[in-house]
Design a protein around this motif. Structure first.
Motif, PDB file in Angstrom:
ATOM      1  N   ALA A 149     -17.690   0.548 -11.810  1.00  0.00           N
ATOM      2  CA  ALA A 149     -16.685   0.756 -12.859  1.00  0.00           C
ATOM      3  C   ALA A 149     -17.111   1.855 -13.808  1.00  0.00           C
ATOM      4  O   ALA A 149     -16.291   2.681 -14.237  1.00  0.00           O
ATOM      5  N   GLU A 150     -18.397   1.902 -14.159  1.00  0.00           N
ATOM      6  CA  GLU A 150     -18.879   2.948 -15.054  1.00  0.00           C
ATOM      7  C   GLU A 150     -18.759   4.322 -14.411  1.00  0.00           C
ATOM      8  O   GLU A 150     -18.437   5.314 -15.073  1.00  0.00           O
ATOM      9  N   GLN A 151     -18.993   4.414 -13.105  1.00  0.00           N
ATOM     10  CA  GLN A 151     -18.847   5.693 -12.411  1.00  0.00           C
ATOM     11  C   GLN A 151     -17.397   6.133 -12.349  1.00  0.00           C
ATOM     12  O   GLN A 151     -17.075   7.311 -12.550  1.00  0.00           O
ATOM     13  N   LEU A 152     -16.483   5.196 -12.089  1.00  0.00           N
ATOM     14  CA  LEU A 152     -15.063   5.538 -11.980  1.00  0.00           C
ATOM     15  C   LEU A 152     -14.484   5.951 -13.329  1.00  0.00           C
ATOM     16  O   LEU A 152     -13.572   6.776 -13.382  1.00  0.00           O
ATOM     17  N   ARG A 153     -14.995   5.379 -14.418  1.00  0.00           N
ATOM     18  CA  ARG A 153     -14.491   5.736 -15.746  1.00  0.00           C
ATOM     19  C   ARG A 153     -14.744   7.205 -16.075  1.00  0.00           C
ATOM     20  O   ARG A 153     -14.004   7.821 -16.829  1.00  0.00           O
ATOM     21  N   GLY A 154     -15.792   7.770 -15.508  1.00  0.00           N
ATOM     22  CA  GLY A 154     -16.139   9.153 -15.815  1.00  0.00           C
ATOM     23  C   GLY A 154     -15.432  10.190 -14.984  1.00  0.00           C
ATOM     24  O   GLY A 154     -15.614  11.392 -15.208  1.00  0.00           O
ATOM     25  N   VAL A 155     -14.589   9.785 -14.031  1.00  0.00           N
ATOM     26  CA  VAL A 155     -13.872  10.742 -13.182  1.00  0.00           C
ATOM     27  C   VAL A 155     -12.570  11.139 -13.875  1.00  0.00           C
ATOM     28  O   VAL A 155     -11.680  10.298 -14.052  1.00  0.00           O
ATOM     29  N   PRO A 156     -12.409  12.397 -14.295  1.00  0.00           N
ATOM     30  CA  PRO A 156     -11.181  12.805 -15.003  1.00  0.00           C
ATOM     31  C   PRO A 156      -9.965  12.814 -14.082  1.00  0.00           C
ATOM     32  O   PRO A 156     -10.035  13.297 -12.949  1.00  0.00           O
ATOM     33  N   GLY A 157      -8.867  12.271 -14.569  1.00  0.00           N
ATOM     34  CA  GLY A 157      -7.622  12.284 -13.813  1.00  0.00           C
ATOM     35  C   GLY A 157      -7.527  11.255 -12.714  1.00  0.00           C
ATOM     36  O   GLY A 157      -6.476  11.139 -12.067  1.00  0.00           O
ATOM     37  N   LEU A 158      -8.572  10.469 -12.494  1.00  0.00           N
ATOM     38  CA  LEU A 158      -8.543   9.482 -11.414  1.00  0.00           C
ATOM     39  C   LEU A 158      -7.519   8.386 -11.700  1.00  0.00           C
ATOM     40  O   LEU A 158      -6.834   7.907 -10.788  1.00  0.00           O
ATOM     41  N   GLY A 159      -7.408   8.010 -12.979  1.00  0.00           N
ATOM     42  CA  GLY A 159      -6.437   6.968 -13.338  1.00  0.00           C
ATOM     43  C   GLY A 159      -5.013   7.374 -13.020  1.00  0.00           C
ATOM     44  O   GLY A 159      -4.228   6.582 -12.506  1.00  0.00           O
ATOM     45  N   VAL A 160      -4.665   8.623 -13.318  1.00  0.00           N
ATOM     46  CA  VAL A 160      -3.300   9.106 -13.052  1.00  0.00           C
ATOM     47  C   VAL A 160      -3.009   9.073 -11.554  1.00  0.00           C
ATOM     48  O   VAL A 160      -1.942   8.609 -11.119  1.00  0.00           O
ATOM     49  N   ILE A 161      -3.978   9.546 -10.755  1.00  0.00           N
ATOM     50  CA  ILE A 161      -3.769   9.600  -9.305  1.00  0.00           C
ATOM     51  C   ILE A 161      -3.628   8.199  -8.719  1.00  0.00           C
ATOM     52  O   ILE A 161      -2.711   7.922  -7.935  1.00  0.00           O
ATOM     53  N   LEU A 162      -4.519   7.293  -9.130  1.00  0.00           N
ATOM     54  CA  LEU A 162      -4.490   5.945  -8.561  1.00  0.00           C
ATOM     55  C   LEU A 162      -3.249   5.164  -8.987  1.00  0.00           C
ATOM     56  O   LEU A 162      -2.638   4.461  -8.179  1.00  0.00           O
ATOM     57  N   VAL A 163      -2.865   5.283 -10.262  1.00  0.00           N
ATOM     58  CA  VAL A 163      -1.664   4.575 -10.723  1.00  0.00           C
ATOM     59  C   VAL A 163      -0.424   5.115 -10.023  1.00  0.00           C
ATOM     60  O   VAL A 163       0.464   4.349  -9.605  1.00  0.00           O
ATOM     61  N   ALA A 164      -0.349   6.442  -9.853  1.00  0.00           N
ATOM     62  CA  ALA A 164       0.791   7.027  -9.139  1.00  0.00           C
ATOM     63  C   ALA A 164       0.818   6.549  -7.683  1.00  0.00           C
ATOM     64  O   ALA A 164       1.896   6.258  -7.134  1.00  0.00           O
ATOM     65  N   LEU A 165      -0.344   6.445  -7.054  1.00  0.00           N
ATOM     66  CA  LEU A 165      -0.410   5.949  -5.675  1.00  0.00           C
ATOM     67  C   LEU A 165       0.009   4.480  -5.591  1.00  0.00           C
ATOM     68  O   LEU A 165       0.666   4.069  -4.629  1.00  0.00           O
ATOM     69  N   VAL A 166      -0.370   3.690  -6.597  1.00  0.00           N
ATOM     70  CA  VAL A 166       0.042   2.282  -6.624  1.00  0.00           C
ATOM     71  C   VAL A 166       1.561   2.176  -6.741  1.00  0.00           C
ATOM     72  O   VAL A 166       2.202   1.366  -6.062  1.00  0.00           O
ATOM     73  N   PHE A 167       2.171   2.995  -7.623  1.00  0.00           N
ATOM     74  CA  PHE A 167       3.634   2.990  -7.752  1.00  0.00           C
ATOM     75  C   PHE A 167       4.297   3.359  -6.429  1.00  0.00           C
ATOM     76  O   PHE A 167       5.266   2.720  -5.992  1.00  0.00           O
ATOM     77  N   LEU A 168       3.753   4.395  -5.769  1.00  0.00           N
ATOM     78  CA  LEU A 168       4.323   4.836  -4.498  1.00  0.00           C
ATOM     79  C   LEU A 168       4.172   3.769  -3.427  1.00  0.00           C
ATOM     80  O   LEU A 168       5.127   3.470  -2.689  1.00  0.00           O
ATOM     81  N   ALA A 169       2.981   3.171  -3.340  1.00  0.00           N
ATOM     82  CA  ALA A 169       2.752   2.130  -2.339  1.00  0.00           C
ATOM     83  C   ALA A 169       3.622   0.903  -2.601  1.00  0.00           C
ATOM     84  O   ALA A 169       4.137   0.279  -1.663  1.00  0.00           O
ATOM     85  N   SER A 170       3.823   0.577  -3.872  1.00  0.00           N
ATOM     86  CA  SER A 170       4.680  -0.559  -4.210  1.00  0.00           C
ATOM     87  C   SER A 170       6.117  -0.301  -3.785  1.00  0.00           C
ATOM     88  O   SER A 170       6.801  -1.201  -3.269  1.00  0.00           O
ATOM     89  N   GLY A 171       6.589   0.930  -4.003  1.00  0.00           N
ATOM     90  CA  GLY A 171       7.936   1.276  -3.582  1.00  0.00           C
ATOM     91  C   GLY A 171       8.113   1.183  -2.083  1.00  0.00           C
ATOM     92  O   GLY A 171       9.145   0.701  -1.588  1.00  0.00           O
ATOM     93  N   VAL A 172       7.102   1.630  -1.339  1.00  0.00           N
ATOM     94  CA  VAL A 172       7.165   1.531   0.121  1.00  0.00           C
ATOM     95  C   VAL A 172       7.137   0.074   0.565  1.00  0.00           C
ATOM     96  O   VAL A 172       7.861  -0.339   1.483  1.00  0.00           O
ATOM     97  N   PHE A 173       6.311  -0.739  -0.123  1.00  0.00           N
ATOM     98  CA  PHE A 173       6.143  -2.139   0.276  1.00  0.00           C
ATOM     99  C   PHE A 173       7.424  -2.948   0.093  1.00  0.00           C
ATOM    100  O   PHE A 173       7.800  -3.739   0.960  1.00  0.00           O
TER     101      PHE A 173
END
Length: 225
Positions: free
Chosen positions: A58-82
């Motif tokens: 979790a500490e490593q992932l917090r330091g990756v810039p823009g990772l939250g935007v990419i992952l949340v957008a992917l979750v929205f897309l995957a949810s729509g497909v599901f």
């Protein structure tokens, strides 16, 4: 001296008009990125507290810039497909049924879901048309958007066709007023919703384009008999 002052004011306003749209665009995008990152960090914190040994990752992932935007957008897309398949729709119905059983959550969840379905559904009528209405008094006109028609017990109190409209404020159209007006009192504008929003946000400076009306056949000078 006055001429120099006038030139300075002119140059300053011109420069402001150059940078203001870019600044507001960057501000909106930054706010959106912050919202997505906030969702991601909240999920990450929950996973960190529930899953043993997750703290280092979790500490490593917090330091990756823009990772939250990419992952949340992917979750929205995957949810729509599901939820577009039969199993996903069944799961969504079960989730809705669960939310409707919780007393306090039920009111909030149902209201937000109905509004979201109305606004974003392709078959909905919300914000599909720009209207011209008299508000806040007769003789004073403003832009409004069609949101539907009164229904339920409210509609039973009207003796004429009515429409539901949203009158936004300017320059911030996200706040406004909900009104029910006689259909005969509203004028449908032949402009897009985007053009109407530009007109509202600019406080009337950016006027919508005029619609060219074709000449009648008998008045067309190029018509040959």
């Amino acid at each position: 001296m006055s001429k120099k002052h006038h030139s300075f004011k002119h140059y300053f306003i011109t420069g402001l008009l150059v940078w203001l749209p870019m600044g507001i665009t960057v501000w909106v995008l930054t706010w959106l990125v912050g919202v997505f990152d906030g969702i991601f960090l909240a999920v990450l914190q929950a996973a960190d507290s529930l899953i043993p040994g997750m703290h280092a990752l979790a500490e490593q992932l917090r330091g990756v810039p823009g990772l939250g935007v990419i992952l949340v957008a992917l979750v929205f897309l995957a949810s729509g497909v599901f939820v577009t398949n039969i199993f996903g729709q069944w799961m969504l119905r079960q989730w809705d049924a669960l939310m409707n059983r919780i007393p306090v959550v039920r009111s909030i969840y149902t209201s937000v879901k109905q509004v979201a379905d109305t606004l974003f559904s392709g078959s909905g009528h919300a914000f599909s048309k720009a209207l011209l209405v008299q508000y806040p008094r007769q003789g004073s006109w403003t832009i409004a958007f069609l949101t539907g028609q009164p229904g339920g017990v409210v509609a039973a109190h009207f003796d004429q066709p009515m429409v539901s409209v949203y009158v936004p404020t300017t320059p911030n159209p996200t706040s406004g007023f909900f009104l029910m007006m006689p259909r005969s009192d509203v004028i449908e504008l032949d402009i897009s919703v985007d053009d109407a929003l530009k007109y509202i946000i600019s406080m009337g400076v950016v006027a919508p384009p005029a619609v060219a009306k074709p000449l009648p056949e008998e008045a067309d000078p190029n018509r040959r008999g």
